[in-house]
Design a protein around this motif. Structure first.
Motif, PDB file in Angstrom:
ATOM      1  N   TRP A 113      31.837  60.890  43.119  1.00 36.53           N
ATOM      2  CA  TRP A 113      30.577  61.055  42.399  1.00 36.53           C
ATOM      3  C   TRP A 113      30.226  62.564  42.238  1.00 36.53           C
ATOM      4  N   ALA A 114      29.333  62.843  41.459  1.00 38.35           N
ATOM      5  CA  ALA A 114      28.668  64.311  41.494  1.00 38.35           C
ATOM      6  C   ALA A 114      27.317  64.241  40.818  1.00 38.35           C
ATOM      7  N   ASN A 115      26.427  64.971  41.083  1.00 36.72           N
ATOM      8  CA  ASN A 115      25.015  65.029  40.615  1.00 36.72           C
ATOM      9  C   ASN A 115      24.648  66.263  40.529  1.00 36.72           C
ATOM     10  N   ALA A 116      23.944  66.711  39.645  1.00 36.88           N
ATOM     11  CA  ALA A 116      23.159  68.202  39.542  1.00 36.88           C
ATOM     12  C   ALA A 116      21.690  67.750  39.299  1.00 36.88           C
ATOM     13  N   ALA A 117      20.871  68.635  39.748  1.00 33.79           N
ATOM     14  CA  ALA A 117      19.680  68.542  39.648  1.00 33.79           C
ATOM     15  C   ALA A 117      18.763  69.789  39.600  1.00 33.79           C
ATOM     16  N   ILE A 118      17.561  69.725  39.096  1.00 33.91           N
ATOM     17  CA  ILE A 118      16.458  70.885  39.165  1.00 33.91           C
ATOM     18  C   ILE A 118      15.132  70.334  39.368  1.00 33.91           C
ATOM     19  N   LEU A 145      23.210  70.882  43.716  1.00 34.30           N
ATOM     20  CA  LEU A 145      24.418  70.348  43.304  1.00 34.30           C
ATOM     21  C   LEU A 145      25.309  69.592  44.197  1.00 34.30           C
ATOM     22  N   THR A 146      25.812  68.552  43.960  1.00 32.50           N
ATOM     23  CA  THR A 146      26.476  67.636  44.975  1.00 32.50           C
ATOM     24  C   THR A 146      27.903  66.975  44.491  1.00 32.50           C
ATOM     25  N   ILE A 155      25.300  71.953  47.592  1.00 26.50           N
ATOM     26  CA  ILE A 155      24.855  73.421  47.494  1.00 26.50           C
ATOM     27  C   ILE A 155      23.624  73.403  47.046  1.00 26.50           C
ATOM     28  N   MET A 156      22.664  74.308  47.646  1.00 29.17           N
ATOM     29  CA  MET A 156      21.365  74.215  47.023  1.00 29.17           C
ATOM     30  C   MET A 156      20.684  75.612  46.570  1.00 29.17           C
ATOM     31  N   PRO A 157      21.227  76.299  45.554  1.00 23.31           N
ATOM     32  CA  PRO A 157      20.469  77.515  45.095  1.00 23.31           C
ATOM     33  C   PRO A 157      18.949  77.299  44.998  1.00 23.31           C
ATOM     34  N   ASN A 158      18.314  78.252  45.433  1.00 23.60           N
ATOM     35  CA  ASN A 158      16.761  78.004  45.407  1.00 23.60           C
ATOM     36  C   ASN A 158      16.111  79.557  45.071  1.00 23.60           C
ATOM     37  N   GLY A 159      16.711  80.389  44.589  1.00 21.15           N
ATOM     38  CA  GLY A 159      16.435  81.749  44.193  1.00 21.15           C
ATOM     39  C   GLY A 159      16.068  82.892  44.945  1.00 21.15           C
ATOM     40  N   GLY A 160      16.432  82.463  46.543  1.00 18.73           N
ATOM     41  CA  GLY A 160      16.289  83.244  47.599  1.00 18.73           C
ATOM     42  C   GLY A 160      17.515  84.057  47.918  1.00 18.73           C
TER      43      GLY A 160
END
Length: 200
Positions: free
Chosen positions: A105-110, A120-121, A143-148
């Protein structure tokens, strides 16, 4: 008054008639087509996202990002909450038992407005389709990009339920998903979303 011998003879005759009737019943059912056979379990297990080994989903819900910062004298924690959208999909890989499937499974969110994270998972899950509610649960790598300056990553623990709604569309299901991510740099992420799934 009827004698005991006469009563016994009558009972024997009645018993013989019942035996003959029971013996003839299968043949009669075969010639007339017999009663209709209703395979409710089979029908239920082929509805909504249960119809195939693969399905996609999309939803909206609550996202809560937590962070813990350690310093010499202890630590301080805080959290921020926002709303977000997610899309994902699952595909059967190999059967574990006749009733359990190993799925990828895979999942992407904003998520926004204040938290601004983009998790992104991808991972593995176990799928069970024999209940009225289809279940999918497993582990993933996030992995959670957060703008930091740093990009937290870590383990996602996910569970999902899908309820078939074939009256809307043959492969359509209502969907709810919950997950908890244990991430690096002191971050954590809890999500709860509701939406829809579709088998393909």
């Amino acid at each position: 008054m009827q004698s005991s011998h006469s009563k016994a003879a009558s009972l024997m005759a009645l018993g013989g008639a019942l035996v003959v009737a029971l013996a003839a019943a299968p043949a009669l059912a075969e010639t007339t087509g017999g009663p209709p056979v209703v395979v409710t379990d089979d029908v239920n297990n082929k509805a909504g996202t249960k119809a195939t080994g693969n399905f996609v989903w999309g939803g909206i819900g609550l996202y809560r990002v937590g962070i813990t910062v350690d310093f010499g004298g202890g630590s301080v924690s805080g959290s921020s909450t926002g709303f977000g959208f997610n899309v994902g999909g699952a595909i059967n890989l190999v059967p574990i038992t006749p009733d359990l499937q190993l799925a990828g499974w895979a999942n992407a969110a904003i998520a926004f407005p204040s938290i601004n994270v983009y998790p992104l998972t991808a991972g593995l899950a176990v799928r069970y389709d024999k209940l009225p509610v289809q279940l999918l649960g497993g582990l993933g790598f996030t992995i959670m990009p957060n703008g930091g300056n740093d990009t937290p990553l870590g383990l996602d623990i996910m569970v999902m339920g899908l309820y078939p709604l074939p009256m809307v569309a043959p492969r359509f299901s209502a969907e709810a998903q919950m997950s908890y991510n244990i991430l690096s740099s002191g971050y954590s992420l809890f999500t709860f979303t509701v939406g829809a799934g579709y088998g393909f």
